[in-house]
Design a protein around this motif. Sequence first.
Motif, PDB file in Angstrom:
ATOM      1  N   GLY A 282       0.793  -1.227   0.000  1.00 53.76           N
ATOM      2  CA  GLY A 282       0.000   0.000   0.000  1.00 53.76           C
ATOM      3  C   GLY A 282       0.820   1.269   0.000  1.00 53.76           C
ATOM      4  N   GLY A 283       2.141   1.146  -0.193  1.00 58.26           N
ATOM      5  CA  GLY A 283       2.975   2.326  -0.332  1.00 58.26           C
ATOM      6  C   GLY A 283       3.629   2.834   0.937  1.00 58.26           C
ATOM      7  N   HIS A 284       3.565   2.045   2.029  1.00 58.66           N
ATOM      8  CA  HIS A 284       4.084   2.552   3.301  1.00 58.66           C
ATOM      9  C   HIS A 284       5.570   2.912   3.225  1.00 58.66           C
ATOM     10  CE1 HIS A 284       3.936  -1.898   3.290  1.00 58.66           C
ATOM     11  NE2 HIS A 284       5.168  -1.830   3.756  1.00 58.66           N
ATOM     12  N   ASP A 285       6.364   2.124   2.497  1.00 61.36           N
ATOM     13  CA  ASP A 285       7.787   2.449   2.359  1.00 61.36           C
ATOM     14  C   ASP A 285       7.999   3.647   1.427  1.00 61.36           C
ATOM     15  OD1 ASP A 285       8.943   0.459   4.018  1.00 61.36           O
ATOM     16  OD2 ASP A 285       8.557  -1.039   2.484  1.00 61.36           O
ATOM     17  N   ALA A 286       7.254   3.683   0.349  1.00 60.06           N
ATOM     18  CA  ALA A 286       7.397   4.773  -0.621  1.00 60.06           C
ATOM     19  C   ALA A 286       7.104   6.125   0.025  1.00 60.06           C
ATOM     20  CB  ALA A 286       6.468   4.544  -1.805  1.00 60.06           C
ATOM     21  N   PHE A 287       6.107   6.178   0.895  1.00 56.36           N
ATOM     22  CA  PHE A 287       5.767   7.442   1.551  1.00 56.36           C
ATOM     23  C   PHE A 287       6.923   7.913   2.437  1.00 56.36           C
ATOM     24  CE2 PHE A 287       1.194   5.619   1.556  1.00 56.36           C
ATOM     25  CZ  PHE A 287       1.074   5.876   0.196  1.00 56.36           C
ATOM     26  N   CYS A 306      -4.151  -3.792  -3.689  1.00 56.36           N
ATOM     27  CA  CYS A 306      -3.374  -2.840  -2.881  1.00 56.36           C
ATOM     28  C   CYS A 306      -3.693  -1.390  -3.221  1.00 56.36           C
ATOM     29  CB  CYS A 306      -1.880  -3.091  -3.078  1.00 56.36           C
ATOM     30  SG  CYS A 306      -1.316  -4.700  -2.475  1.00 56.36           S
ATOM     31  N   GLN A 307      -4.279  -1.137  -4.396  1.00 59.83           N
ATOM     32  CA  GLN A 307      -4.484   0.249  -4.803  1.00 59.83           C
ATOM     33  C   GLN A 307      -5.444   1.008  -3.884  1.00 59.83           C
ATOM     34  OE1 GLN A 307      -4.903   1.079  -8.940  1.00 59.83           O
ATOM     35  NE2 GLN A 307      -4.910   3.282  -8.567  1.00 59.83           N
ATOM     36  N   PRO A 308      -6.569   0.425  -3.449  1.00 60.36           N
ATOM     37  CA  PRO A 308      -7.439   1.185  -2.537  1.00 60.36           C
ATOM     38  C   PRO A 308      -6.724   1.583  -1.251  1.00 60.36           C
ATOM     39  CG  PRO A 308      -8.617  -0.707  -3.429  1.00 60.36           C
ATOM     40  CD  PRO A 308      -7.189  -0.864  -3.840  1.00 60.36           C
ATOM     41  N   PHE A 324       0.689   4.954  -7.910  1.00 62.91           N
ATOM     42  CA  PHE A 324       0.492   3.502  -7.855  1.00 62.91           C
ATOM     43  C   PHE A 324       0.250   2.980  -9.263  1.00 62.91           C
ATOM     44  CE2 PHE A 324      -1.772  -0.472  -7.526  1.00 62.91           C
ATOM     45  CZ  PHE A 324      -1.181  -1.102  -6.441  1.00 62.91           C
ATOM     46  N   GLN A 325       0.859   1.837  -9.556  1.00 58.59           N
ATOM     47  CA  GLN A 325       0.656   1.183 -10.840  1.00 58.59           C
ATOM     48  C   GLN A 325       0.407  -0.301 -10.601  1.00 58.59           C
ATOM     49  OE1 GLN A 325       3.985   0.182 -13.744  1.00 58.59           O
ATOM     50  NE2 GLN A 325       3.027   1.893 -14.838  1.00 58.59           N
TER      51      GLN A 325
END
Length: 451
Positions: A282-287, A306-308, A324-325
């Motif tokens: 869900g992007g936790h590392d990217a953030f 994972c996108q939602p 997100f992709q």
Amino acid sequence: MVDADLRPTLGSLGAKIKDLAESYERLLKENEIEAPTLAADSPVNISKFTPELFMTKQKLADAMNDLSIISQGPSESVFNYAHNVGPDMAALNIMNHFNFWNAVPASGSASIADIAKHTALPEEVVQRVIEHGTTLRYFAYTDNAAPSKSPIQHTSRSAALAKSPGLRALVASCIQDIMPPMAIMPEALERYSLGKPKTTKEMSETAFAMAHSGGEVFGNFANVWDYLENDGQGEKKGWRQRNFNAWMTYIKEIFGTKDVLLNAFDWKAAGEATVADIGGSGGHDAFELAEAYPNLKIVVQDLHECQPIFDQNVPSSLQSRVSFQEHDFFQPQRVHADVFFFKLIFHDWPDKESVEILQALRPALRRGAKVLFVEYMGKQGEIDASIPRSIRQFGTSTDLRMMALFNARERPVDAWKEIFRAADERFEVVRVDANPLTFMVVVEAVWRGEE
């Protein structure tokens, strides 16, 4: 000759535990860290681990475990473990699944009837599960003189679960998703590996595949990711994937992997770089990465479930740089990134599939592109006797999970290098950093192919 380490006495272990406990307590005070207790108001986690504090804690855990074994005796210690491990797990699973934790006020108490009403379970079930839970320090009676009539209060363990959705997610995933395949590992090994010089590496021949080959309880799923993505009906479909995402976020918090991530690479020197966070959930590392390094543009890639979660959690200040992709990492890579980042991905896959994941990057690779792994340390080569067993156990536990779920393994350093070599000789492994303190290893490779 029998190693002296195998002949401790109760007295010598007691003295060792006393010395280690005093050292541990001193180190906590010196680092201004509040020590945990059994009470509900205990700090949930120990923060600011120094190397000395961490190693002292693990040595203390080893000594206490040895004392427990020899105080019971060999036979009784085995009997007690085998007798209790199933019920212990079942009680925790039930309390977690039906959220007993939030049925009890943080600083108050609740009756069995109160908990039964909250969970919609019969009072008899609640009573029996709580009785076992209190023996494990999940909850406590407010009146030990009359426990059968006593209200229930939190301990530090149950309070931690009430406070932390990520910890609840970890418990659910470890028990509900992982334990059924592990319980039938003997049958899987007997069917697919018995009498053979090497264990099977086929994903279709795992204990997971055997457990999920049909039936009402576990369903028919090709692999773990199919299970996480598609189990459930209607709005509940994909609930395991959402739970897994919460677990991964919790892992970041408990192991301090934010620092591992931020120090895994010279992100500032990378300049105006594009990073593909592959299998980034869900992007936790990217953030975290984007907050720390405004020069980075990050594309989080994962399956559609994972996108939602990403859309819900992405900070508005990062929406111009973090996207997100939907992407299956076995399919050809579409993003021409400067750094392709994988965190806790490859230990989930056997060598064949790991090679295929790396080969799928080739259409997007430019000369000099970096591939960065952050993985569990696992079993790094020969056993290092200086590392406490409780640390080694973390790696061996994960290793057996990988065998049950994927016919994969926790790899030593040389094996990581071999994965890259097998994928393409144009990958050059330039750095491997393994750190027992964080349980993590960082592997960096550079693409030496042409444009």
